[in-house]
Scaffold this active site. Structure first.
Site, mmCIF file in Angstrom:
data_model
loop_
_atom_site.group_PDB
_atom_site.id
_atom_site.type_symbol
_atom_site.label_atom_id
_atom_site.label_comp_id
_atom_site.label_asym_id
_atom_site.label_seq_id
_atom_site.Cartn_x
_atom_site.Cartn_y
_atom_site.Cartn_z
ATOM 1 N N GLY B 248 4.733 42.797 64.359
ATOM 2 C CA GLY B 248 4.610 44.037 63.517
ATOM 3 C C GLY B 248 3.216 43.674 62.595
ATOM 4 C CG ASP B 249 4.667 41.144 59.632
ATOM 5 O OD1 ASP B 249 5.055 42.463 59.039
ATOM 6 O OD2 ASP B 249 5.670 40.271 59.736
#
Lengths: 303, 303
Positions: B248-249
């Site tokens: 996600g990052d």
């Protein structure tokens, strides 16, 4: 000089969870890091008792550096580090209602590092005493056997305080002191001893095999001291148990400290019981003041 | 300048056990420490993509120092630390057959430290972009609300990537980008959306409320991009998932990196999907080379 050796120290990461579910996300609020290792604990208590000693420890990485710093800060203990690759292990002690332990095997110790340790021992003098405590490091499973053999050859007094399954590695090399609990003794002897007279009878077999001083922890029944001549029972002291972490190490330190001073096993046993009690009832390693306090309360019965 | 902020970073202690029994002694051989935190990961991937950025992180104690050193070493990332009392937390990820997480709440962040953080934001410029990721620190439960409010007042673009229950703290302050997965979106909306057209319909409600760019992860179905005009579906790439940590990052970093360069949301979304895939399939944070490789494979469908 008294030397302690910790071949596989650890930082304990103690966490307290309200609930724990496998395969889920669990959260905890209380956490604390406790750097230690059995030999290091013995040295810290010897320091507290004003007994000069040298604490040799295998350390690695940033966790090793942290352990070094914390021991200096908390116990004025200057560890003599032997640095290895990898990080000193972090063990997890998780308390939900009871304690669950998750222990790592620790960094691998290569042969050249272990050879260096043996060479340190070869340079020790006959009046010295070596205390090796805790588990054997990864990569050197027979470390205790080799060290015991070497001490035997050098006629160097040694104490080994290890998980029960390592007893067989040193028991025939005449250790100066052994400190099993009753379960460990039973596991080693493949027996199911319970009565005091049986325990004394079979404990004496270890003395005949060469163990000079034997202390057997009996839990709520106190502890028992045996040598070739004497058998003493120490009744347990009254108090609220805060933590038993380091109690066995304090017992070793107390015994050695007083024995080196007086050569009197009875006085040494009293100091051992006082030191263990001081640790158990305070929840931290025994201080000199606490040991003195409990010393006067120890009741010894000759059997 | 792009800023990332990690208010509650962590070191993940990943351990692999053969067996686990509650209230017993368990042993493990495999263990590794993974310093990180969601904002720090975003900065590391931005660095990998050659995008200048500043990574602000609240750090404490020896674990904080370790995190600082490792990020420098592994990603050439110079964190801008804000030091607090206590140690940066260590979270435990224990894999027996599945993964069990044990997360600590982290060190307490006092009001003066948080005020310092707000003052850093007050000094940012209108063309800057602030990415705040991860959980709120202990002691500052409404940190996201306050930061979002401040960014809104300053007309500063911000991205917040947090556990789902914090969405309500910033959603009405017009975040530049939001990146929930379908479960988080459903939890937030108290819905049980599954069909694409429903997801787009309700996702648009967030756009109308002020979210500029919305990416919704649909797991095996790929991911969805929405803004006021467009809706794109990215089909999932083929490959073997090694670890979804940091995916996600990486997605946030990929989107921001390309958007700042081209102002084209479609290209930015492709870069986001490529970056997330590169991380998932390599098991470490996406490199520039891997992102380029997957970029050419992303298939986007306009809905």
């Amino acid at each position: 000089m008294i030397y302690t050796m910790t071949l596989n120290p650890a930082i304990d990461y103690k966490i307290v969870c309200e609930r724990f579910e496998l395969n889920q996300l669990n959260r905890f609020k209380k956490a604390s890091l406790h750097p230690g290792g059995k030999g290091i604990n013995v040295s810290a208590v010897l320091n507290n008792l004003g007994v000069q000693n040298e604490a040799i420890a295998i350390l690695g990485g940033f966790t090793g550096r942290y352990l070094l710093e914390r021991m200096k800060k908390d116990y004025r203990l200057d560890l003599k580090p032997i640095w290895v690759e990898g990080d000193t292990r972090i063990n997890i002690k998780m308390t939900v209602d009871h304690e669950t332990e998750l222990n790592h095997e620790g960094p691998r110790v290569k042969d050249d590092i272990f050879e260096h340790i043996l060479s340190i021992i070869r340079n020790m003098k006959k009046e010295d005493l070596l205390i090796v405590s805790g588990s054997a490091p990864s990569g050197q499973r027979d470390a205790y056997q080799q060290i015991a053999q070497l001490c035997d050859d050098l006629e160097l007094r040694f104490v080994m305080d290890t998980p029960g399954d390592l007893f067989h590695q040193f028991i025939d090399h005449q250790p100066f002191l052994m400190k099993p609990n009753l379960k460990e003794l039973n596991d080693y002897l493949l027996m199911d001893l319970f009565e005091l007279d049986e325990i004394i009878f079979y404990g004496r077999q270890l003395i005949f095999r060469g163990v000079k001083h034997l202390i057997i922890s009996l839990g709520e029944r106190g502890s028992l001291y045996l040598d070739q001549e004497k058998a003493y029972l120490a009744h347990p002291l009254e108090g609220t148990v805060i933590s038993s972490t380091g109690a066995g190490d304090s017992m070793v330190a107390g015994f050695i400290a007083m024995y080196e001073l007086t050569k009197d096993p009875k006085l040494a046993f009293i100091e051992a019981v006082a030191a263990a009690s001081a640790t158990v009832f305070s929840g931290k390693l025994a201080t000199h003041r606490d040991i003195q306090k409990y010393q006067t309360k120890v009741v010894i019965e000759e059997l």
